[in-house]
Motif scaffolding. Sequence first.
Motif, PDB file in Angstrom:
ATOM      1  N   UNK A   1       0.839  -1.186   0.000  1.00  0.00           N
ATOM      2  CA  UNK A   1       0.000   0.000   0.000  1.00  0.00           C
ATOM      3  C   UNK A   1       0.886   1.253   0.000  1.00  0.00           C
ATOM      4  N   UNK A   2       0.528   2.236  -0.813  1.00  0.00           N
ATOM      5  CA  UNK A   2       1.291   3.484  -0.800  1.00  0.00           C
ATOM      6  C   UNK A   2       1.072   4.233   0.512  1.00  0.00           C
ATOM      7  N   UNK A   3       2.085   4.995   0.921  1.00  0.00           N
ATOM      8  CA  UNK A   3       1.962   5.737   2.176  1.00  0.00           C
ATOM      9  C   UNK A   3       1.080   6.974   2.040  1.00  0.00           C
ATOM     10  N   UNK A   4       0.887   7.447   0.800  1.00  0.00           N
ATOM     11  CA  UNK A   4      -0.013   8.581   0.568  1.00  0.00           C
ATOM     12  C   UNK A   4      -0.659   8.413  -0.792  1.00  0.00           C
ATOM     13  N   UNK A   5      -1.777   9.040  -0.984  1.00  0.00           N
ATOM     14  CA  UNK A   5      -2.567   8.781  -2.179  1.00  0.00           C
ATOM     15  C   UNK A   5      -2.707   9.971  -3.123  1.00  0.00           C
ATOM     16  N   UNK A   6      -2.898  11.178  -2.592  1.00  0.00           N
ATOM     17  CA  UNK A   6      -3.262  12.287  -3.466  1.00  0.00           C
ATOM     18  C   UNK A   6      -2.245  13.416  -3.555  1.00  0.00           C
ATOM     19  N   UNK A   7      -1.545  13.708  -2.483  1.00  0.00           N
ATOM     20  CA  UNK A   7      -0.756  14.926  -2.409  1.00  0.00           C
ATOM     21  C   UNK A   7       0.711  14.595  -2.153  1.00  0.00           C
ATOM     22  N   UNK A   8       1.589  15.198  -2.922  1.00  0.00           N
ATOM     23  CA  UNK A   8       3.021  15.043  -2.693  1.00  0.00           C
ATOM     24  C   UNK A   8       3.500  16.071  -1.670  1.00  0.00           C
ATOM     25  N   UNK A   9       4.624  15.776  -1.048  1.00  0.00           N
ATOM     26  CA  UNK A   9       5.320  16.696  -0.147  1.00  0.00           C
ATOM     27  C   UNK A   9       4.500  17.093   1.073  1.00  0.00           C
ATOM     28  N   UNK A  10       3.735  16.187   1.601  1.00  0.00           N
ATOM     29  CA  UNK A  10       2.981  16.447   2.827  1.00  0.00           C
ATOM     30  C   UNK A  10       3.935  16.315   3.997  1.00  0.00           C
ATOM     31  N   UNK A  11       3.960  17.317   4.852  1.00  0.00           N
ATOM     32  CA  UNK A  11       4.851  17.279   5.999  1.00  0.00           C
ATOM     33  C   UNK A  11       4.375  16.229   7.001  1.00  0.00           C
ATOM     34  N   UNK A  12       5.278  15.724   7.826  1.00  0.00           N
ATOM     35  CA  UNK A  12       4.877  14.728   8.824  1.00  0.00           C
ATOM     36  C   UNK A  12       3.808  15.278   9.762  1.00  0.00           C
ATOM     37  N   UNK A  13       2.960  14.412  10.247  1.00  0.00           N
ATOM     38  CA  UNK A  13       1.871  14.846  11.116  1.00  0.00           C
ATOM     39  C   UNK A  13       2.404  15.300  12.464  1.00  0.00           C
ATOM     40  N   UNK A  14       1.608  16.086  13.156  1.00  0.00           N
ATOM     41  CA  UNK A  14       1.943  16.514  14.517  1.00  0.00           C
ATOM     42  C   UNK A  14       0.675  16.441  15.353  1.00  0.00           C
ATOM     43  N   UNK A  15       0.857  16.216  16.619  1.00  0.00           N
ATOM     44  CA  UNK A  15      -0.267  16.006  17.528  1.00  0.00           C
ATOM     45  C   UNK A  15      -0.745  17.334  18.102  1.00  0.00           C
ATOM     46  N   UNK A  16      -1.986  17.651  17.847  1.00  0.00           N
ATOM     47  CA  UNK A  16      -2.593  18.868  18.374  1.00  0.00           C
ATOM     48  C   UNK A  16      -2.956  18.709  19.839  1.00  0.00           C
ATOM     49  N   UNK A  17      -3.086  17.481  20.284  1.00  0.00           N
ATOM     50  CA  UNK A  17      -3.501  17.252  21.663  1.00  0.00           C
ATOM     51  C   UNK A  17      -4.942  17.695  21.860  1.00  0.00           C
ATOM     52  N   UNK A  18      -5.236  18.222  23.009  1.00  0.00           N
ATOM     53  CA  UNK A  18      -6.599  18.662  23.312  1.00  0.00           C
ATOM     54  C   UNK A  18      -6.768  20.170  23.159  1.00  0.00           C
ATOM     55  N   UNK A  19      -5.803  20.816  22.533  1.00  0.00           N
ATOM     56  CA  UNK A  19      -5.911  22.262  22.332  1.00  0.00           C
ATOM     57  C   UNK A  19      -6.922  22.559  21.227  1.00  0.00           C
ATOM     58  N   UNK A  20      -7.552  23.694  21.314  1.00  0.00           N
ATOM     59  CA  UNK A  20      -8.547  24.089  20.322  1.00  0.00           C
ATOM     60  C   UNK A  20      -7.970  24.967  19.240  1.00  0.00           C
ATOM     61  N   UNK A  21      -6.807  24.613  18.740  1.00  0.00           N
ATOM     62  CA  UNK A  21      -6.172  25.452  17.728  1.00  0.00           C
ATOM     63  C   UNK A  21      -5.963  24.691  16.425  1.00  0.00           C
ATOM     64  N   UNK A  22      -6.967  23.949  16.023  1.00  0.00           N
ATOM     65  CA  UNK A  22      -6.860  23.157  14.799  1.00  0.00           C
ATOM     66  C   UNK A  22      -6.622  24.051  13.587  1.00  0.00           C
ATOM     67  N   UNK A  23      -7.139  25.269  13.611  1.00  0.00           N
ATOM     68  CA  UNK A  23      -6.942  26.182  12.489  1.00  0.00           C
ATOM     69  C   UNK A  23      -5.459  26.527  12.323  1.00  0.00           C
ATOM     70  N   UNK A  24      -4.701  26.582  13.422  1.00  0.00           N
ATOM     71  CA  UNK A  24      -3.267  26.856  13.331  1.00  0.00           C
ATOM     72  C   UNK A  24      -2.511  25.660  12.765  1.00  0.00           C
ATOM     73  N   UNK A  25      -2.898  24.454  13.175  1.00  0.00           N
ATOM     74  CA  UNK A  25      -2.252  23.257  12.648  1.00  0.00           C
ATOM     75  C   UNK A  25      -2.551  23.098  11.158  1.00  0.00           C
TER      76      UNK A  25
END
Length: 71
Positions: A1-25
């Motif tokens: 299985x490929x590690x990604x399907x649609x977009x090239x050069x996606x940066x590694x994920x980061x954990x937002x935790x329980x903060x309400x700043x999803x718009x910043x991530x």
Amino acid sequence: MPSKYLVDYVTPSSDQGLRGDCYLFATAGILESSYVQYGVAKGWLNGSTFLRLSRQALGIALMDECKKHPT
């Protein structure tokens, strides 16, 4: 299985935790990926180097701009 399907050069994920700043991530992720994509297109990056922006600094800059233009 490929590690990604649609977009090239996606940066590694980061954990937002329980903060309400999803718009910043989300915003930082778009900027990081765009930076790498542009760098690869110009020949400056090889596609395996990633940029990690500070979500905290981005949030502070965004709040400062909102204070300048409250409407």
